[in-house]
Design a protein around this motif. Structure first.
Motif, PDB file in Angstrom:
ATOM      1  N   SER A  50       0.665  -1.224   0.192  1.00 55.70           N
ATOM      2  CA  SER A  50      -0.274   0.209   0.128  1.00 55.70           C
ATOM      3  C   SER A  50       0.615   1.554  -0.236  1.00 55.70           C
ATOM      4  CB  SER A  50      -0.946  -0.100   1.217  1.00 55.70           C
ATOM      5  OG  SER A  50      -1.305   1.138   1.594  1.00 55.70           O
ATOM      6  N   LYS A  51       1.558   1.748   0.981  1.00 57.37           N
ATOM      7  CA  LYS A  51       2.583   2.672   1.094  1.00 57.37           C
ATOM      8  C   LYS A  51       3.916   2.412  -0.347  1.00 57.37           C
ATOM      9  CE  LYS A  51       1.859   2.951   5.419  1.00 57.37           C
ATOM     10  NZ  LYS A  51       1.114   4.164   5.715  1.00 57.37           N
ATOM     11  N   LEU A  52       4.281   1.309  -0.684  1.00 57.45           N
ATOM     12  CA  LEU A  52       4.614   1.509  -1.834  1.00 57.45           C
ATOM     13  C   LEU A  52       3.639   2.181  -3.605  1.00 57.45           C
ATOM     14  CD1 LEU A  52       7.088  -1.387  -2.315  1.00 57.45           C
ATOM     15  CD2 LEU A  52       7.883   0.964  -2.534  1.00 57.45           C
ATOM     16  N   GLY A  53       2.470   2.143  -3.644  1.00 54.65           N
ATOM     17  CA  GLY A  53       1.363   2.696  -4.231  1.00 54.65           C
ATOM     18  C   GLY A  53       1.320   3.690  -3.851  1.00 54.65           C
ATOM     19  N   ASP A  54       1.021   4.316  -2.963  1.00 55.01           N
ATOM     20  CA  ASP A  54       0.704   5.192  -2.722  1.00 55.01           C
ATOM     21  C   ASP A  54       1.666   6.774  -3.088  1.00 55.01           C
ATOM     22  OD1 ASP A  54      -1.850   5.415  -1.284  1.00 55.01           O
ATOM     23  OD2 ASP A  54      -1.254   4.752   0.999  1.00 55.01           O
ATOM     24  N   THR A  55       3.077   5.944  -2.958  1.00 58.81           N
ATOM     25  CA  THR A  55       4.114   6.650  -3.275  1.00 58.81           C
ATOM     26  C   THR A  55       4.153   6.653  -5.072  1.00 58.81           C
ATOM     27  OG1 THR A  55       5.135   5.856  -1.326  1.00 58.81           O
ATOM     28  CG2 THR A  55       6.970   7.149  -3.228  1.00 58.81           C
ATOM     29  N   HIS A  56       4.409   5.511  -5.678  1.00 58.30           N
ATOM     30  CA  HIS A  56       4.471   6.237  -7.272  1.00 58.30           C
ATOM     31  C   HIS A  56       2.883   6.591  -7.443  1.00 58.30           C
ATOM     32  CE1 HIS A  56       7.709   2.708  -7.857  1.00 58.30           C
ATOM     33  NE2 HIS A  56       7.052   2.540  -7.108  1.00 58.30           N
ATOM     34  N   SER A  57       1.604   6.483  -6.497  1.00 58.71           N
ATOM     35  CA  SER A  57       1.321   7.334  -7.122  1.00 58.71           C
ATOM     36  C   SER A  57       0.851   9.119  -7.445  1.00 58.71           C
ATOM     37  CB  SER A  57      -0.293   7.140  -6.781  1.00 58.71           C
ATOM     38  OG  SER A  57      -1.763   7.942  -7.114  1.00 58.71           O
ATOM     39  N   ALA A  58       1.854   9.015  -6.241  1.00 61.29           N
ATOM     40  CA  ALA A  58       1.845  10.938  -6.097  1.00 61.29           C
ATOM     41  C   ALA A  58       3.474  11.161  -6.912  1.00 61.29           C
ATOM     42  CB  ALA A  58       2.874  10.739  -4.321  1.00 61.29           C
ATOM     43  N   LEU A  59       4.054   9.951  -6.829  1.00 56.41           N
ATOM     44  CA  LEU A  59       5.293  10.463  -8.294  1.00 56.41           C
ATOM     45  C   LEU A  59       4.137  10.376  -9.922  1.00 56.41           C
ATOM     46  CD1 LEU A  59       8.019   8.104  -6.040  1.00 56.41           C
ATOM     47  CD2 LEU A  59       8.196  10.973  -6.926  1.00 56.41           C
ATOM     48  N   GLY A  60       2.729   9.758  -9.599  1.00 57.29           N
ATOM     49  CA  GLY A  60       2.987  10.115 -11.454  1.00 57.29           C
ATOM     50  C   GLY A  60       2.469   9.088 -11.983  1.00 57.29           C
ATOM     51  N   ASP A  61       2.748   8.048 -10.908  1.00 60.73           N
ATOM     52  CA  ASP A  61       3.079   6.102 -12.323  1.00 60.73           C
ATOM     53  C   ASP A  61       1.594   5.418 -11.750  1.00 60.73           C
ATOM     54  OD1 ASP A  61       4.153   3.767 -13.745  1.00 60.73           O
ATOM     55  OD2 ASP A  61       6.009   4.052 -13.004  1.00 60.73           O
ATOM     56  N   LEU A  62       0.781   5.837 -12.534  1.00 63.40           N
ATOM     57  CA  LEU A  62      -0.720   5.315 -11.713  1.00 63.40           C
ATOM     58  C   LEU A  62      -0.546   3.636 -11.856  1.00 63.40           C
ATOM     59  CD1 LEU A  62      -3.132   8.204 -12.658  1.00 63.40           C
ATOM     60  CD2 LEU A  62      -2.185   7.394 -10.295  1.00 63.40           C
ATOM     61  N   GLN A  63       0.124   3.267 -13.018  1.00 58.71           N
ATOM     62  CA  GLN A  63      -0.043   1.883 -13.554  1.00 58.71           C
ATOM     63  C   GLN A  63       0.908   0.804 -12.617  1.00 58.71           C
ATOM     64  OE1 GLN A  63      -1.948   0.108 -14.978  1.00 58.71           O
ATOM     65  NE2 GLN A  63      -2.990   2.170 -16.762  1.00 58.71           N
ATOM     66  N   GLN A  64       2.375   1.466 -12.270  1.00 59.62           N
ATOM     67  CA  GLN A  64       2.738   1.202 -11.304  1.00 59.62           C
ATOM     68  C   GLN A  64       1.909   0.552  -9.481  1.00 59.62           C
ATOM     69  OE1 GLN A  64       5.854  -0.487 -10.913  1.00 59.62           O
ATOM     70  NE2 GLN A  64       7.670   0.631  -9.710  1.00 59.62           N
TER      71      GLN A  64
END
Length: 498
Positions: A349-363
């Motif tokens: 979940s934490k990795l997903g949140d961070t990649h989302s905030a960095l703009g990589d939604l697929q990741q």
């Protein structure tokens, strides 16, 4: 041979001869095919009933073998396969022997700890209740025995933790208050006894955690500060004692979490850095110790979350990747341990949140799907465990938010509705639980934003914004220390004003 070492007691020598003799007399059945013996359940119960007075003495070696096999150093071995057998046998022992005994109470505790590891809350409760019953009887017989008093305090703590996992915080608080009462008496009577000092520190931690979950952050902070003071004294006096070092690390984590909830991120960061330093030292010195490895993973999560809140996403990402690596190793080594599985789900979940905030939604989506799969497995296996139900609800929120950002609005709506259903159930069952109340408000806000901002349906959005406004208004008034609730209330007001 494993359970009853023959060199321990002459009674167990030449076991085969004794068993064959009993079979010839009709007390046992012998099978030639697999060279095994069976006993009729009726014969077994009659034998136990007629020999109740001697069961404890006859079973002392068995009890010691079982409690040793289930202690913290041995329980995790072989991915709990040996422990599962020992627990089944141990439960037969603790519920058969009528005579109170301190080793029997330790066996109860170790059985409860196994069920805690593997997520069976009902059998965990039974074991700790039996522990409480035994120690209550022992203390009644010897009211001045400090070890019995300490054991009773531990049993209250264990039952409190079980009720907390079931979501019943008022019940949990009652047990933790009984625990602290006894722990204070012991520490005052024996101030030089490090075990009692350690016990009092843990009691403060349990009270702090419960008051935090009930929304009283200032009360929680006071208990965590008392806990930390005791652990600092213990660690300073015994720097080589890994238990005290571990306790101090956890106390720093609790202080950091409370300061974070109070909005003081720099103060929180300082405590999380202290925590991480201690856990890195412990893990480096004892790389096979699963508790220290788990503690280090959690400390990386706390640092990552704080750096993320401070806006340093790359720093946060590094810590979350370290956390995930450790939890993947723990879960692979111990797939039956629900705590490690839960920890891995949170790290995804934490990795997903961070990649989302960095703009990589697929990741991000990939990590949220991994998280959800684990929480669905945990919730299906343990539907009464409120932590797993809460985790599943949050994972649906993450999936909903990501699908919304990717433009798949119907998919997003489905996940937000699943999230809301779970939080409504949790809040209805446990209306005093701050996290569930806040989670429900968040789920309403997600539905409101989806309808208004993505589906251009302000009429459907408005009732959801009103619901989250009502909850956050109530929470801001009830828990003034939580800056987050005030901010959320102001945000919800603004949505209705638009």
């Amino acid at each position: 041979e494993r359970l009853l070492p023959q060199d321990e007691d002459a009674r167990f020598a030449d076991m085969d001869r004794h068993l064959l003799s009993l079979a010839q007399k009709g007390w046992l059945d012998y099978s030639d095919e697999d060279n095994s013996f069976k006993i009729s359940p009726v014969v077994q119960e009659v034998t136990k009933a007629k020999n109740a007075h001697r069961l404890l003495d006859d079973c002392r070696i068995l009890i010691y073998t079982l409690l040793t096999g289930l202690d913290n150093d041995n329980r995790h071995q072989d991915n709990y396969r040996q422990a599962a057998v020992f627990v089944r046998l141990g439960e037969a022992v603790i519920f058969s022997i009528p005579t109170p005994d301190v080793n029997l109470s330790v066996l109860c505790q170790n059985i409860g700890n196994y069920h805690s590891d593997t997520g069976n809350l009902s059998r965990m409760m039974q074991a700790y209740q039996k522990m409480l019953e035994i120690l209550t009887n022992l203390l009644e017989a010897e009211p001045d025995n400090p070890d019995f008093k300490n054991g009773l305090a531990v049993s209250y703590s264990k039952l409190g933790a079980t009720h907390s996992a079931l979501g019943d915080l008022p019940q949990a608080l009652g047990y933790f208050e009984k625990d602290i009462e006894l722990s204070k008496e012991l520490h005052e009577a024996f101030p030089q006894h490090v075990g009692f000092k350690n016990g009092l520190a843990i009691s403060y931690e349990k009270l702090g955690g419960t008051h935090s979950a009930l929304g009283d952050l200032q009360q929680a902070l006071g208990y965590f500060e008392k806990e930390t003071k005791l652990f600092e004294e213990l660690h300073e006096a015994f720097p080589q004692h890994v238990g005290f070092k571990n306790g101090l690390a956890i106390s720093y984590e609790k202080l950091g979490g409370t300061h974070s909830a109070l909005g003081d991120l720099q103060q929180a960061l300082g405590y999380f850095e202290k925590e991480t330093k201690l856990f890195e030292e412990l893990h480096e010195a004892f790389p096979q110790h699963v508790g220290f490895k788990n503690g280090l993973a959690v400390s990386y999560e706390k640092l990552g979350g704080t750096h993320s809140a401070l806006g340093d996403l790359q720093q946060a990402l590094g810590y979350f990747e370290k956390e995930t690596k450790l939890f993947e190793e723990l879960h692979e080594a111990f797939p039956q341990h629900v705590g490690f599985k839960n920890g891995l789900a949170i790290s995804y979940s934490k990795l997903g949140d961070t990649h989302s905030a960095l703009g990589d939604l697929q990741q991000a989506l990939g990590y949220f799907e991994k998280e959800t799969k684990l929480f669905e497995e945990l919730h299906e296996a343990f539907p009464q465990h409120v932590g797993f139900k809460n985790g599943l609800a949050i994972s649906y929120e993450k999936l909903g938010g990501t699908h919304s950002a990717l433009g798949d609005l119907q998919q997003a709506l489905g996940y937000f509705e699943k999230e809301t259903k779970l939080f409504e159930e949790l809040h209805e069952a446990f209306p005093q639980h701050v996290g569930f109340k806040n989670g429900l408000a968040v789920s309403y806000s997600q539905l409101g934003r989806l309808y208004r901002d993505k589906m251009d349906d302000g009429k459907k959005a408005k009732p959801y914004f009103q619901k989250c406004l009502d909850i956050w208004k109530q929470m801001a008034e009830m828990y003034p220390a939580y800056q987050e609730f005030k901010n959320n209330y102001e945000w919800a007001k603004a949505q209705l004003d638009e």
